[in-house]
Design an enzyme around this catalytic site. Sequence first.
Site, PDB file in Angstrom:
ATOM      1  N   HIS A 159       0.852  -1.193   0.000  1.00 20.39           N
ATOM      2  CA  HIS A 159       0.000   0.000   0.000  1.00 20.39           C
ATOM      3  C   HIS A 159       0.882   1.235   0.000  1.00 20.39           C
ATOM      4  CE1 HIS A 159      -3.066   2.917   0.979  1.00 20.39           C
ATOM      5  NE2 HIS A 159      -2.458   3.225   2.095  1.00 20.39           N
TER       6      HIS A 159
ATOM      7  N   HIS B 218       0.814   5.820  -0.820  1.00 20.12           N
ATOM      8  CA  HIS B 218      -0.002   7.019  -0.971  1.00 20.12           C
ATOM      9  C   HIS B 218       0.464   7.773  -2.220  1.00 20.12           C
ATOM     10  CE1 HIS B 218      -1.314   7.252   3.551  1.00 20.12           C
ATOM     11  NE2 HIS B 218      -1.338   6.020   3.071  1.00 20.12           N
TER      12      HIS B 218
ATOM     13  N   TYR C 148       0.116  -2.038 -21.391  1.00 18.92           N
ATOM     14  CA  TYR C 148       0.683  -2.620 -20.170  1.00 18.92           C
ATOM     15  C   TYR C 148      -0.194  -2.375 -18.954  1.00 18.92           C
ATOM     16  CZ  TYR C 148       4.839  -4.488 -22.281  1.00 18.92           C
ATOM     17  OH  TYR C 148       5.691  -5.266 -23.028  1.00 18.92           O
TER      18      TYR C 148
END
Length: 225
Positions: free
Chosen positions: A102, A104, A129
């Site tokens: 994860h 930001h 892609y």
Amino acid sequence: MSQPAPTAQDAVRAEIARVGASLFQRGLVHSTAGNISVRLTGEQGGGFLITPTDACLGFLNPAQLAWVGEDGTALGGERASKTLTLHRRIYAAAPAAHCVLHTHSTHLVALTLQGVWRHDDILPPLTPYQLMKVGHVPLVPYRVPGDASVADDVAALIAKAHRPLRAVMLERLGPTVWHDSPASAMALIEELEETARLWLMTERRTEPLTQAQISELQARFNTLW
């Protein structure tokens, strides 16, 4: 005194730190935002390794990574990231996943602030892609960071996806992706962030790939789209 021999888990710890530093050095994560986890094999000790809460991915100490069991029980290291519940639910819903990542990432977060393409796909099909490496990326509505209900939202999206899902976008927070290794998950983040950057750079005016072009990619490469 001789040093203890490296273990199979030590290699995973080192790889998590390497990926975290690479993401940080290239501006894909900042401050203490973002987290990485890996599902461990039996040879590696089992359970999961995950970055500690409020850790900076650019300066991870491999020895301090949180080690937790399958049930989330702490086995060693520092306190696990508050996103541990989300990571565990993704692993349960996506058996092929061995790394959850994860970030930001700037352009992806900016996209949710401006408004995504669609709630079931934050970006239109723009590049080959993107379709081949990323696939569909649904939006998860905003919730307070660490809210356990996000895990329910993501697990439900994985369960109902017609093709394997590898990423979701948490509104105002950033992408969460999963793949077979930290390096593969990092490459997925890179492709997704670059696609968002391209779309914003072109002021969201780029025409999507046509259905004929998409069908050709699916036939040749078995794309995720």
